[in-house]
Design an enzyme around this catalytic site. Structure first.
Site, PDB file in Angstrom:
ATOM      1  N   HIS A  75     -34.378  33.947  55.728  1.00  0.00           N
ATOM      2  CA  HIS A  75     -34.274  32.517  55.402  1.00  0.00           C
ATOM      3  C   HIS A  75     -32.940  31.928  55.838  1.00  0.00           C
ATOM      4  O   HIS A  75     -32.826  30.744  56.101  1.00  0.00           O
ATOM      5  CB  HIS A  75     -34.517  32.264  53.903  1.00  0.00           C
TER       6      HIS A  75
ATOM      7  N   GLU B 119     -21.593  36.563  57.821  1.00  0.00           N
ATOM      8  CA  GLU B 119     -21.899  35.540  56.811  1.00  0.00           C
ATOM      9  C   GLU B 119     -20.827  34.455  56.783  1.00  0.00           C
ATOM     10  O   GLU B 119     -20.678  33.732  55.799  1.00  0.00           O
ATOM     11  CB  GLU B 119     -22.062  36.185  55.435  1.00  0.00           C
TER      12      GLU B 119
ATOM     13  N   HIS C 138     -20.850  38.147  48.566  1.00  0.00           N
ATOM     14  CA  HIS C 138     -19.823  37.630  49.475  1.00  0.00           C
ATOM     15  C   HIS C 138     -18.465  37.818  48.810  1.00  0.00           C
ATOM     16  O   HIS C 138     -18.351  37.742  47.583  1.00  0.00           O
ATOM     17  CB  HIS C 138     -20.021  36.125  49.744  1.00  0.00           C
TER      18      HIS C 138
ATOM     19  N   CYS D  59     -18.944  27.963  47.642  1.00  0.00           N
ATOM     20  CA  CYS D  59     -20.039  28.283  48.584  1.00  0.00           C
ATOM     21  C   CYS D  59     -20.542  27.019  49.257  1.00  0.00           C
ATOM     22  O   CYS D  59     -21.089  27.067  50.357  1.00  0.00           O
ATOM     23  CB  CYS D  59     -21.229  28.896  47.848  1.00  0.00           C
TER      24      CYS D  59
END
Ligand code: SUG
Length: 433
Positions: free
Chosen positions: A137, A171, A242, A364
């Site tokens: 995704h 990421e 993360h 984020c």
């Protein structure tokens, strides 16, 4: 000339739902299947942007990715009319269906890794779009993200994601910290990776060392200003998928959990030494011990995922914390301790329930882009936060976004067409006039 740190956020899309797709992401798993509220999610994001813009920090905005991603679904063998594609995908491959609807592009800290022009040998503001190959995704975000960032920052060098494959999994800025100051001087780049020994037991690390080294190479970052730290496997296993869940930085301040990194003592000492050499002052390093705040509590409160910004008015930075920090006495007392030490001029709590339920805190939701005022003046005007833009977007969201959604609802073509219309109206706001 000074460097400002523009914050780039993306508007949450009208198909925001809880698909449980986040790899090693405890909140995402726990929320799987719950009813989401896309309208509230988008408004909560706008509220945070308003907070940032209100203190004179440059706020840039991107429109939501177009969802569902029909091209993606069709490429996976789902044919027929749009209605049939939806039904077939929902009935036979619900996770791929959820991926095609995901609004995970809202977490722009994962969009790219950034170096300021002054940092790299190219002398150009450079952004490397993350390939996000750890999850499907997120991997499907990258082509649109590349186009959006190029439109928003037309004079910057925006590089497509690295070729996929586990060896180069990336990421973006969620696993990267830039130390520096408001001066336009070279920054120190800290890349954080999770693969290699020692390995976590439960979750798959999402960032590889080879990817970090590759980005540093592509950006032509001087070796003496570039450092690599390994995420502690215990942090990954506790749900820190993360690094920005257990560590943060801003200018000459670095805050991390005791178990953020493994075997990094010598590297941390070298970073502090380099900071002293470049900036002529000490790097402030705050380590929160596990006894003070357990990893579990760090992950639940997202204290380290607070967004730190330097307002236009001189003085220490402001820290924007998720409301969950206010609800956790221990996390809150640590925050108040930082205020007492003078690390921050004030704190704000923001309600980001919709994003937090999928594992996304304030940090984020923004990509930091260090740039000069002159570079900022080249940013696309339609992406700059303004009262007018904010008001317009709120109006569209309130009028056209659903306020209750489950994955099953998204198998309904009427609802999907409504979401597509809402998305189109927002896209129009971002077209150059
Ligand atoms: O990649 N959640 C995102 C959250 C990203 C947070 N970003 C930073 N820490 N910088 C992720 O896991 C949830 C999707 C879902 O629940 O279906 C999700 O993708």
């Amino acid at each position: 000339m000074n460097l400002v740190e523009a914050q780039v956020d993306r508007i949450v899309g009208p198909t925001h739902h809880f698909g449980g797709l986040g790899v090693g992401n405890v909140a995402s798993k726990e929320s799987e299947g719950q009813v989401s509220n896309p309208a509230a999610a988008a408004i909560q994001g706008l509220d945070k942007m308003r907070e940032v813009a209100s203190v004179g920090v440059p706020q840039l905005m991107l429109p939501p990715h177009r969802r569902p991603d029909f091209r993606f679904l069709r490429s996976l063998g789902f044919g027929g009319s749009d209605a049939v594609v939806l039904k077939r995908a929902f009935d036979t491959a619900p996770r791929l269906f959820a991926a095609s609807m995901s609004c995970s592009g809202m977490w722009t800290a994962n969009a790219a890794t950034v170096s300021a022009a002054v940092d790299n040998a190219n002398g150009m503001l450079t952004l490397s779009v993350a390939n996000l190959v750890s999850s499907v995704h997120r991997a499907i975000e990258t082509a649109l993200t590349l186009a959006d960032l190029r439109r928003c920052l037309p004079r910057a060098r925006v590089i497509p994601g690295l070729p996929g494959g586990a060896a180069l999994r990336d990421e973006g800025a969620a696993n990267h910290m830039r130390l520096g100051s408001a001066e336009n001087k070279p920054g120190i780049h800290i890349f954080v990776y999770g693969d290699g020994e020692p390995k976590p037991n439960r979750y798959w690390p999402r960032q590889s060392l080879e990817c970090c080294q590759t980005i540093a190479r592509i950006h032509h970052l001087p070796a003496e200003n570039t450092f690599f730290l390994k995420q502690h496997p215990a942090a990954i296993d506790a749900g820190a998928f993360h690094n920005d869940v257990v560590a943060t930085s801003h200018h000459g301040l670095m805050i991390c959990h005791e178990y953020a990194f493994t075997g990094g003592e010598a590297t941390l000492a070298s970073i502090a030494k380099r900071y002293r050499q470049l900036y002529g002052r000490e790097l402030i390093t705050v380590v929160v011990s596990d006894r003070q705040l357990s990893l579990q509590r760090a992950v639940a409160s997202y204290l380290f995922n607070s967004q730190i910004i330097s307002p236009a008015a001189p003085g220490p930075p402001v820290i924007i914390c998720p409301k969950q920090v206010d609800d956790d006495q221990v996390a809150k007392s640590i925050l108040l301790g930082w205020l007492d030490q003078g690390l921050f001029r004030r704190y704000e709590f923001v309600q980001l329930r919709q994003s937090m339920s999928a594992g996304g805190g304030p940090a984020c939701l923004r990509l930091r882009v260090p740039m000069t005022e002159q570079e900022l003046s080249h940013a696309a005007p339609q992406c700059r936060w303004s009262e007018r833009l904010d008001e317009k977007l709120r109006g569209l969201i309130e009028q056209h976004y659903p306020d209750r959604l489950t994955l099953k609802d998204l198998a309904d073509i009427d609802l999907v067409q409504q979401a597509q219309r809402a998305n189109e109206l927002i896209q129009r706001v971002f077209r150059p006039s």
